[in-house]
Design a protein around this motif. Structure first.
Motif, short mmCIF file in Angstrom:
data_model
loop_
_atom_site.label_atom_id
_atom_site.label_comp_id
_atom_site.label_asym_id
_atom_site.label_seq_id
_atom_site.Cartn_x
_atom_site.Cartn_y
_atom_site.Cartn_z
N HIS A 30 0.81 -1.22 0.00
CA HIS A 30 0.00 0.00 0.00
C HIS A 30 0.85 1.27 0.00
CE1 HIS A 30 -3.20 -2.82 1.11
NE2 HIS A 30 -4.03 -1.90 0.66
N ASN A 31 2.15 1.11 -0.19
CA ASN A 31 3.09 2.25 -0.25
C ASN A 31 3.04 3.13 1.00
OD1 ASN A 31 4.12 1.62 -2.87
ND2 ASN A 31 2.20 2.39 -3.71
N ILE A 32 2.88 2.50 2.16
CA ILE A 32 2.91 3.22 3.42
C ILE A 32 4.31 3.06 3.98
CG2 ILE A 32 1.97 3.42 5.74
CD1 ILE A 32 -0.69 2.39 4.62
N ASP A 33 5.06 4.16 3.92
CA ASP A 33 6.46 4.14 4.31
C ASP A 33 6.64 4.35 5.81
OD1 ASP A 33 7.26 3.85 1.64
OD2 ASP A 33 7.19 6.02 1.32
N ASN A 34 7.68 3.76 6.32
CA ASN A 34 8.17 3.96 7.68
C ASN A 34 7.34 3.33 8.78
OD1 ASN A 34 10.23 5.64 6.58
ND2 ASN A 34 8.84 7.38 6.63
N ILE A 35 6.10 3.01 8.53
CA ILE A 35 5.25 2.42 9.56
C ILE A 35 5.63 0.95 9.72
CG2 ILE A 35 2.87 1.79 10.17
CD1 ILE A 35 2.82 4.64 10.19
N VAL A 36 5.72 0.53 10.98
CA VAL A 36 5.94 -0.88 11.30
C VAL A 36 4.74 -1.36 12.10
CG1 VAL A 36 8.47 -0.72 11.20
CG2 VAL A 36 7.29 -0.33 13.37
N PRO A 37 4.57 -2.68 12.22
CA PRO A 37 3.37 -3.19 12.92
C PRO A 37 3.15 -2.61 14.31
CG PRO A 37 4.41 -4.96 11.72
CD PRO A 37 5.32 -3.76 11.59
N SER A 38 4.20 -2.33 15.05
CA SER A 38 4.02 -1.80 16.40
C SER A 38 3.40 -0.40 16.43
CB SER A 38 5.34 -1.81 17.17
OG SER A 38 6.32 -1.08 16.49
N HIS A 39 3.45 0.32 15.32
CA HIS A 39 2.81 1.64 15.25
C HIS A 39 1.29 1.52 15.06
CE1 HIS A 39 6.90 3.02 13.59
NE2 HIS A 39 6.80 3.45 14.84
N GLY A 40 0.86 0.38 14.56
CA GLY A 40 -0.56 0.20 14.22
C GLY A 40 -1.51 0.40 15.37
N SER A 41 -1.13 -0.07 16.56
CA SER A 41 -2.05 0.06 17.69
C SER A 41 -2.26 1.53 18.07
CB SER A 41 -1.55 -0.74 18.89
OG SER A 41 -0.24 -0.37 19.23
N THR A 70 5.93 6.41 24.25
CA THR A 70 6.70 7.62 23.93
C THR A 70 7.64 7.36 22.76
OG1 THR A 70 6.56 8.43 26.19
CG2 THR A 70 8.33 9.33 24.83
N SER A 71 8.35 6.26 22.80
CA SER A 71 9.29 5.90 21.73
C SER A 71 8.56 5.71 20.40
CB SER A 71 10.05 4.63 22.11
OG SER A 71 10.87 4.21 21.08
N LEU A 72 7.44 4.97 20.43
CA LEU A 72 6.67 4.73 19.20
C LEU A 72 6.10 6.05 18.66
CD1 LEU A 72 4.80 1.46 20.25
CD2 LEU A 72 6.61 1.65 18.53
N CYS A 73 5.60 6.88 19.54
CA CYS A 73 5.04 8.17 19.11
C CYS A 73 6.13 9.07 18.53
CB CYS A 73 4.33 8.86 20.27
SG CYS A 73 2.71 8.14 20.65
N ASN A 74 7.30 9.06 19.13
CA ASN A 74 8.39 9.89 18.60
C ASN A 74 8.72 9.49 17.16
OD1 ASN A 74 8.63 11.41 20.92
ND2 ASN A 74 10.30 10.19 21.76
N LYS A 75 8.70 8.21 16.87
CA LYS A 75 8.94 7.75 15.50
C LYS A 75 7.83 8.25 14.58
CE LYS A 75 12.61 5.11 15.23
NZ LYS A 75 13.72 5.42 14.35
N LEU A 76 6.57 8.10 15.01
CA LEU A 76 5.45 8.54 14.18
C LEU A 76 5.47 10.05 13.96
CD1 LEU A 76 2.62 6.24 15.58
CD2 LEU A 76 3.56 6.20 13.26
N VAL A 77 5.94 10.81 14.96
CA VAL A 77 6.11 12.26 14.80
C VAL A 77 7.17 12.52 13.73
CG1 VAL A 77 6.97 14.37 15.90
CG2 VAL A 77 5.33 12.92 17.11
N SER A 78 8.29 11.82 13.82
CA SER A 78 9.38 12.06 12.86
C SER A 78 8.98 11.70 11.43
CB SER A 78 10.64 11.29 13.27
OG SER A 78 10.51 9.91 13.05
N PHE A 79 8.02 10.79 11.28
CA PHE A 79 7.54 10.41 9.95
C PHE A 79 6.38 11.28 9.49
CE2 PHE A 79 8.96 5.95 11.32
CZ PHE A 79 10.26 6.16 10.89
N GLY A 80 5.88 12.14 10.38
CA GLY A 80 4.84 13.08 10.00
C GLY A 80 3.40 12.58 10.12
N TYR A 81 3.17 11.44 10.79
CA TYR A 81 1.82 10.89 10.91
C TYR A 81 1.05 11.45 12.09
CZ TYR A 81 3.23 7.51 7.39
OH TYR A 81 3.66 6.92 6.23
#
Length: 146
Positions: A30-41, A70-81
């Motif tokens: 689906h061309n969703i970059d940078n997201i890993v399964p742990s971000h899904g929740s 916090t760690s997972l959110c920081n990654k999602l912030v850095s990817f712009g989601y």
């Protein structure tokens, strides 16, 4: 004694690896970059709660400790989601809010989630699904540290 009794944890681990690979392939397709399964929740609970929750609420809803969230959110912030916003009334509280980029992937996210659930329960009767969930929750509770 059941001859498979000693393999339950290994089977759970193997299943986890398989569903993570499944999700990685779906995200890539689906061309969703940078997201890993742990971000899904995190994305899932934000989608279900109008796109805005506190860090504490997310940790509670996804049953993960605050440092992991916090760690997972920081990654999602850095990817712009998502973005972080301090509460104006209480600066100790941080809100996590979906960005437009996070909102834009919701249809693909829901499609992937549905495909995951449909695949997981393929061939199960309704009763088998309910029994499986009940038993898996029972195993999980056996490991709760009090």
């Amino acid at each position: 004694m059941n001859k498979y009794r000693n393999y339950i944890i290994g089977n759970i681990s193997t299943t986890r690896k398989k569903y993570q690979k499944f999700l990685e392939n779906e995200l890539k397709e689906h061309n969703i970059d940078n997201i890993v399964p742990s971000h899904g929740s995190i994305l899932s609970v934000l989608y279900k709660n109008n796109g805005r929750l506190t860090m504490k609420e997310i940790a509670s809803l996804i049953r993960r400790d605050k440092s992991t969230v916090t760690s997972l959110c920081n990654k999602l912030v850095s990817f712009g989601y998502i973005k972080k916003e301090k509460c104006e009334q209480d600066r100790r509280v941080t809100y996590i809010t979906l960005t437009q980029k996070g909102i834009d992937i919701k249809p693909e996210f829901e499609e992937i989630s549905k495909k995951l659930i449909d695949t997981a329960y393929k061939g199960f009767t309704q009763e088998e699904e309910e029994t499986f969930i009940y038993l898996l929750n029972k195993i999980s509770k056996n490991f709760d540290i009090e």
